[in-house]
Enzyme design. Structure first.
Site, PDB file in Angstrom:
ATOM      1  N   SER A  96      -5.810  12.491 -49.260  1.00 44.43           N
ATOM      2  CA  SER A  96      -7.147  11.780 -49.400  1.00 44.43           C
ATOM      3  C   SER A  96      -6.964  10.614 -49.933  1.00 44.43           C
ATOM      4  CB  SER A  96      -8.166  12.731 -49.554  1.00 44.43           C
ATOM      5  OG  SER A  96      -9.171  11.944 -50.005  1.00 44.43           O
ATOM      6  N   GLU A 103      -6.536  17.842 -35.960  1.00 49.66           N
ATOM      7  CA  GLU A 103      -7.823  17.333 -35.453  1.00 49.66           C
ATOM      8  C   GLU A 103      -7.781  16.185 -34.473  1.00 49.66           C
ATOM      9  OE1 GLU A 103      -8.489  16.198 -39.856  1.00 49.66           O
ATOM     10  OE2 GLU A 103     -10.490  16.459 -39.192  1.00 49.66           O
ATOM     11  N   GLN A 129      -6.214   0.494  -7.753  1.00 45.94           N
ATOM     12  CA  GLN A 129      -5.358   0.143  -8.688  1.00 45.94           C
ATOM     13  C   GLN A 129      -5.888   0.773 -10.070  1.00 45.94           C
ATOM     14  OE1 GLN A 129      -3.675  -4.179  -8.523  1.00 45.94           O
ATOM     15  NE2 GLN A 129      -5.305  -4.328 -10.441  1.00 45.94           N
ATOM     16  N   LYS A 153      -6.555  16.897 -51.949  1.00 47.37           N
ATOM     17  CA  LYS A 153      -6.648  17.299 -50.357  1.00 47.37           C
ATOM     18  C   LYS A 153      -5.474  17.256 -49.539  1.00 47.37           C
ATOM     19  CE  LYS A 153      -9.899  17.458 -48.212  1.00 47.37           C
ATOM     20  NZ  LYS A 153     -11.238  16.669 -47.613  1.00 47.37           N
ATOM     21  N   ASN A 200       0.884  -1.285   0.173  1.00 47.98           N
ATOM     22  CA  ASN A 200      -0.109   0.114  -0.097  1.00 47.98           C
ATOM     23  C   ASN A 200       0.969   1.230   0.045  1.00 47.98           C
ATOM     24  OD1 ASN A 200      -1.837  -1.956   0.073  1.00 47.98           O
ATOM     25  ND2 ASN A 200      -2.597  -1.492   2.267  1.00 47.98           N
ATOM     26  N   THR A 222     -14.429  37.776 -32.431  1.00 48.31           N
ATOM     27  CA  THR A 222     -15.232  37.178 -31.336  1.00 48.31           C
ATOM     28  C   THR A 222     -16.481  36.482 -31.785  1.00 48.31           C
ATOM     29  OG1 THR A 222     -16.196  39.416 -31.156  1.00 48.31           O
ATOM     30  CG2 THR A 222     -14.406  39.254 -29.749  1.00 48.31           C
ATOM     31  N   HIS A 223     -17.055  35.576 -31.197  1.00 48.95           N
ATOM     32  CA  HIS A 223     -18.198  34.835 -31.594  1.00 48.95           C
ATOM     33  C   HIS A 223     -17.813  34.305 -32.834  1.00 48.95           C
ATOM     34  CE1 HIS A 223     -20.705  36.841 -28.687  1.00 48.95           C
ATOM     35  NE2 HIS A 223     -19.797  37.886 -29.132  1.00 48.95           N
TER      36      HIS A 223
HETATM   37  N1  ARG Z   1      -1.324  -3.615  -7.440  1.00 48.09           N
HETATM   38  C1  ARG Z   1      -1.915  -2.627  -6.365  1.00 48.09           C
HETATM   39  C2  ARG Z   1      -2.265  -1.374  -6.600  1.00 48.09           C
HETATM   40  O1  ARG Z   1      -2.134  -1.238  -7.894  1.00 48.09           O
HETATM   41  C3  ARG Z   1      -0.752  -2.796  -5.451  1.00 48.09           C
HETATM   42  C4  ARG Z   1      -1.176  -2.548  -3.835  1.00 48.09           C
HETATM   43  C5  ARG Z   1      -2.007  -4.064  -3.352  1.00 48.09           C
HETATM   44  N2  ARG Z   1      -2.306  -3.784  -2.103  1.00 48.09           N
HETATM   45  C6  ARG Z   1      -3.160  -4.676  -1.564  1.00 48.09           C
HETATM   46  N3  ARG Z   1      -3.267  -4.459  -0.342  1.00 48.09           N
HETATM   47  N4  ARG Z   1      -3.728  -5.541  -2.222  1.00 48.09           N
HETATM   48  O2  ARG Z   1      -3.131  -0.782  -6.039  1.00 48.09           O
END
Ligand code: ARG
Length: 489
Positions: A308, A321, A353, A314, A141, A186-187
């Protein structure tokens, strides 16, 4: 839906064509052993493997992941949490993995879910038991958000440099065209003559604000989440200042729960990318208009146009674009992550994720668009005559005549506005421009008009007279371009 037992679904699920799960090892083998060790007895459904894995895209974080792991490992060794010997083995192993990935020799495995587990598993392959010590006092985490912050920080720096190049190209062109007269709109109606250089410098200002937002985002994101661990911090005596410093962060993030659940930096990044994309899209739209036969203001180079398949004459402004259209992907990325985050309770949720693909796609798309627009600006051929002729049409100097009546004849602006409006009506009825009216006809409408008033009706005089700060006069534009060079380049 099938009511077959779990393991029967696995075989069927793995048949999804082109899916990342189908390309990895058999998910029935049980998924990442490191993650399921001890707790699980059943295998992973192939669909679970497919929905769960992020290695297909988060492999782009490999360099950041390795850098963060090295900082973490060095800190663990320094703090005596792992031995110096294990620390050295881990650092060496991580360097080897970096080389493997960069040479294309690394075998990414879907069963290992993500970049973090792929690298850790390979580390243990390479150095044995010591590899398992790297994950002491951290969690995926804090690891993933650290990696992503480092990635976004690099992306911000790259984009800043690319926008700066665009500004340089715009300023160069503005200097060349400080005195080139074009219709200001403008516009999308012809409003007043302006100089083309002035118009281009408007985009330099927009790009400058984009770069300001990049700096803001970079400054705010630059706190290290590493050491927040799963969410609550850790009982090991880690040194978060040390890892923060090693990774170029200004300080460790103050709250471990916030550190792992914060994706504001992703949203800010996508927000600034969306605004920058709007600016590019507006310029792209102008290129589309200007390069049309109806405007004929610029010819885009062969390098940024296509032919084109059916119409040999063209020259299509495809690149412009596409810059205009790709804005949609970047807006989409912003909305996607806002939506992912809006209902998430603290702290980490796997939902997060889903932040990565939008970030990668938006960064790639924005970079491509900036570089393509820069190429178009550098290469464009400007048709000064067509611009000047268009500027002289549609009573574009009517305001100048009204201003003259205020300045020289003492009328209130509102009165002058009314008188010139009646003159325009008369000219329109007669099919001439303002200068095509006779002085007597003009005086019938406004007796205070004299010969001198006719001089303000040329487009050159009109632009030269607009010398107020930030205005369109050629001398102003030359000064402003020089000033912008100093401020931005
Ligand atoms: N692949 C996970 C993500 O991108 C990594 C973290 C995973 N953590 C967990 N507690 N399962 O968030």
């Amino acid at each position: 839906m099938s009511t077959k037992p779990h393991h029967a679904k696995a075989a069927r699920g793995s048949a999804a064509p082109g899916s990342s799960a189908a390309s990895g090892p058999n998910p029935e083998a049980g998924g990442a052993p490191a993650l399921r060790g001890g707790r699980f007895t059943g295998g992973l459904d192939a669909l679970m493997a497919e929905i769960n894995a992020s290695i297909g895209f988060d492999r782009r974080l490999y360099a950041q992941d390795i850098a963060a792991s090295k900082a973490h490992c060095a800190m663990l060794a320094r703090q005596g949490i792992i031995s110096g010997e294990d620390g050295d083995a881990i650092l060496e192993g991580l360097d080897k993995i970096l080389r493997e990935i960069e040479s294309g020799a690394f075998a990414f495995e879907t069963a290992l879910e993500d970049i973090h587990m792929n690298i850790e598993a390979r580390l243990t392959d390479l150095i044995g038991e010591a590899g398992g010590k790297l994950h002491t006092a951290r969690s995926r985490n804090d690891q993933v958000v650290t990696d992503l912050k480092l990635w976004v920080r690099d992306a911000l720096d790259t984009l800043d440099g690319e926008i700066k190049e665009l500004q340089a190209a715009l300023i160069d062109a503005a200097e060349r065209h400080a005195g080139t007269v074009m219709p200001g709109f403008t516009h999308l109606q012809c409003a007043q003559p302006v100089t083309f250089g002035h118009h281009l410098l408007a985009y330099v200002e927009m790009a400058g604000r984009d770069r300001g937002r990049i700096i803001d985002c970079r400054t705010r994101l630059n706190e290290s989440p590493l050491g927040a661990a799963a969410l609550g911090g850790t009982s090991f005596a880690i040194d978060r200042d040390d890892t923060a410093k090693a990774l170029g962060f200004d300080r460790p993030a103050a709250n471990s729960i916030d550190a792992v659940s914060d994706r504001d930096f992703v949203i800010e990044f996508l927000g600034l990318a969306a605004i920058a994309a709007v600016h590019l899209s507006r310029l792209a739209e102008e290129f589309v208009l200007w390069s049309s036969a109806q405007f004929g203001f610029v010819t885009l180079s062969d390098a940024f146009t296509t032919g084109s398949s059916i119409m040999p004459q063209k020259r299509n402004p495809d690149a412009a674009e596409l810059v205009r259209a790709k804005t949609g992907r970047i807006f989409g990325a912003l909305i996607a992550v806002l939506t992912v985050m809006k209902g998430l309770p603290l702290a980490y949720g796997k939902d997060m994720q889903e932040d990565k693909e939008p970030v990668f796609d938006a960064a790639d798309t924005l970079s491509l668009c900036i570089r393509a627009i820069t190429g178009m600006v550098k290469d464009m051929e400007v048709h000064e005559d067509a611009m000047g002729a268009a500027a002289a049409k549609d009573f574009a100097t009517a305001t100048d005549l009204a201003d003259w009546l205020v300045r020289e004849a003492g009328l209130s602006f509102r009165k002058a506005h009314g008188a010139v409006g009646r003159l325009v009506k008369l000219a329109e009825d007669k099919g001439v421009d303002l200068a095509g009216l006779g002085l007597d006809e003009m005086r019938d409408i406004e007796p205070k008009i004299d010969q001198r008033a006719l001089e303000v009706l040329t487009v050159e005089r009109a632009v030269e007279s607009r010398t107020s700060f930030g205005g369109t006069a050629p001398d102003n534009v030359r000064r402003a371009a020089k000033e912008a060079r100093g401020r931005f380049l």
